[in-house]
Design an enzyme around this catalytic site. Structure first.
Site, mmCIF file in Angstrom:
data_model
loop_
_atom_site.group_PDB
_atom_site.id
_atom_site.type_symbol
_atom_site.label_atom_id
_atom_site.label_comp_id
_atom_site.label_asym_id
_atom_site.label_seq_id
_atom_site.Cartn_x
_atom_site.Cartn_y
_atom_site.Cartn_z
ATOM 1 N N GLU A 192 -121.298 -18.365 23.001
ATOM 2 C CA GLU A 192 -121.331 -18.728 21.198
ATOM 3 C C GLU A 192 -123.475 -19.007 21.392
ATOM 4 O OE1 GLU A 192 -120.942 -22.753 19.401
ATOM 5 O OE2 GLU A 192 -122.488 -21.700 19.216
ATOM 6 N N CYS A 212 -127.029 -23.452 16.275
ATOM 7 C CA CYS A 212 -126.151 -22.714 15.043
ATOM 8 C C CYS A 212 -125.797 -21.944 14.361
ATOM 9 C CB CYS A 212 -125.630 -22.489 16.322
ATOM 10 S SG CYS A 212 -125.627 -23.008 18.078
#
Ligand code: ADP
Length: 499
Positions: free
Chosen positions: A267, A302
């Site tokens: 990720e 993020c």
């Protein structure tokens, strides 16, 4: 002990913390074999908080060997799922009980506002409980077979899993990997970020107290280029799970290729769009949510909604409200319970974001800028720009700070083109009352996690409910929920044939 409720009480509590930065291998803390060290900075003062070992080859080998031994005994991997689940739930209860200390440690190391860190850390207990439940209840398959055969499809743990995690939500991200990996029966070695490893090290103490067998969960402090690299290159690590920058994700792919072809779950970065259609009502309320969406955790998220794409008809009115919010914003001391935006996570992050702001191209115009309280080092004020070029650095690069841009779009097709116009594809948000329009747009969006009318903040207690998989250079591999649990297993089909 009562909960601190003022900055001074938190400072006093911080002074009583015992900081243990030793690696946790094979069920206990050890003195590291390496002589190399690194320093942790107390983000609330700028001073040294602790000096920790930068675990090298011998420490990494010892942790991998302990994890391998524990895996091969089958004590954990072959334990009845219900028993494993009980231990993980006890682990979850201990995380919830110690949430205040875990959260305070995170705040001291990376500057998350104390109200946020002490809410998120105990909720990490819910992640463990959720995955414990999922692992207890998920089922294997028996395929249609002849009377003389039995064809099954089962899920086995991957083996020794290394988790390399970032500093922006230290406990939350670590548990989002450790919980499904353990629940699926793997042994785990966690390498937390060198900026915020202390609370993650404490997790291993709690896991052992909960009854996790020795060697099943190990935690190594160390730098990315040392401990992280050694783990990623290790030939006896069966799977690597990572959250962090795209640049490091690319390096890990090389390490996997150079070692044993270990599968990766990645990720990486994001540059998430907020798409505002022209039918939304409460513009004030929405401006607040959009503002929170790029300033939450000082923008070090993020899924930060840093590209605000607004329908032409609303553009001027919504932008005016955003400008008001940003101009009125003030950062503050991370241990002050009432603040919303704290400092960035230390010198490097401060330098990166400051350099980014200095390098904004002339095509992007500054619309608004908040103020810094100057009560702690490393503060950066929220900034809002009007993006004049969809290909500028501002609209293409992840800043990882409280910085966003607004852009207008003509119609749905234009909105989709802008939303998809970066190399990333982690998350996206759509704001509208028109569910049919949202549904149409979603199907063309390159984003693994899409929310309609909701800010994409991590949902600590919701890990069991939904899974997603990033697009493009945001990484790959299913994360969260049942698919996330199954990411830490491998499929095996078994055909029994009876004469
Ligand atoms: P950031 O720059 O925001 O800290 P990184 O991707 O560098 O993001 O860090 C995320 C995690 O990756 C941290 O635990 C870090 O130590 C680790 N890391 C950084 N570089 C490497 C590397 N070369 N090999 C393995 N892990 C690394």
């Amino acid at each position: 002990m009562t909960n601190p409720s003022t900055r001074n009480e938190w400072l006093e509590r911080a002074s009583t913390l015992e900081l243990d930065g030793r690696p946790f291998i094979g069920g206990r803390r050890h003195g590291a074999k390496t002589d190399s060290t690194f320093n942790l900075v107390n983000v609330t003062t700028g001073e040294n908080l602790a000096t920790l070992p930068d675990c090298g080859t011998e420490d990494v080998d010892a942790a991998v060997a302990a994890a391998r031994r524990a895996f091969e005994t089958g004590l954990w991997a072959k334990m009845a799922p219900s028993e494993r689940s009980q231990i993980l739930k006890r682990f979850g209860d201990l995380v919830a009980k110690c949430g205040e200390t875990l959260g305070l440690l995170d705040t001291l190391q990376m500057g998350m506002p104390i109200a946020l860190s002490t809410a998120i850390a105990p909720a990490g207990g819910g992640i463990l409980r959720d995955f414990a439940e999922l692992a207890e209840h998920h089922t294997n398959l028996i395929l249609p077979s002849a009377a003389t055969a039995l064809i099954t499809q089962i899920r086995r743990p991957k083996g020794v899993v290394a988790a390399i995690t970032p500093w922006n939500f230290p406990i939350h991200v670590a548990l989002s990997k450790v919980a499904p990996a353990l629940a699926a029966g793997n042994s785990v070695i966690l390498k937390p970020s060198e900026i915020a490893p202390l609370a993650c090290l404490m997790l291993a103490d709690l896991a052992t107290e909960a009854g996790l067998p020795d060697g099943v969960f190990n935690v190594l402090p160390g730098l990315g280029a040392t401990t992280g690299r050694l783990l990623a290159l290790h030939k006896d690590v069966d799977c690597l799970t990572f959250t962090g920058s795209t640049a490091t994700g690319l390096r890990l792919l090389e390490y996997a290729a150079q070692s044993n072809m270990k599968p990766l779950l990645l990720e990486c970065g994001g540059k998430s769009p907020q798409i505002v259609l022209d039918d939304v009502g409460d513009l004030d309320g929405l401006a607040q949510v959009l503002f929170d969406g790029f300033t939450w955790n000082a923008g070090q998220v993020c899924t930060n909604g840093s590209r605000i794409l607004i329908a032409e008809a609303l553009y001027d009115r919504l932008t005016a409200r955003l400008i008001e919010k940003v101009n009125a914003a003030m950062t503050g001391h991370a241990l002050e319970p009432s603040i919303g935006i704290g400092p960035l996570a230390g010198t490097l992050q401060h330098q990166r974001v400051s350099a980014f702001l200095e390098g904004v191209e002339p095509s992007d115009h500054l619309l608004a800028q908040g103020t810094i309280s100057k009560s702690v080092p490393f503060e950066v004020a929220p900034h809002l720009f009007e993006a004049g070029d969809p290909n500028s650095r501002l609209t293409q690069s992840e800043v990882f700070g409280p910085v966003a841009s607004v852009m207008r779009f003509k119609d749905e097709a234009h909105a989709i083109a802008l939303a998809n116009g970066t190399r990333y594809g982690l998350s996206a948000n759509i704001w509208t009352k028109d569910v049919a329009a949202a549904h149409r747009i979603v199907q063309d969006l390159r984003a693994g996690f899409v929310s309609i009318n909701r800010v994409p903040q991590p949902a600590p207690a919701g890990a069991r409910f939904y899974s997603g998989e990033p697009f493009g250079m945001s990484g790959y591999g299913a994360d969260g929920g049942l698919a996330g649990l199954l990411s830490y297993t491998r499929l095996q089909s078994v055909n029994y044939h009876f004469a």
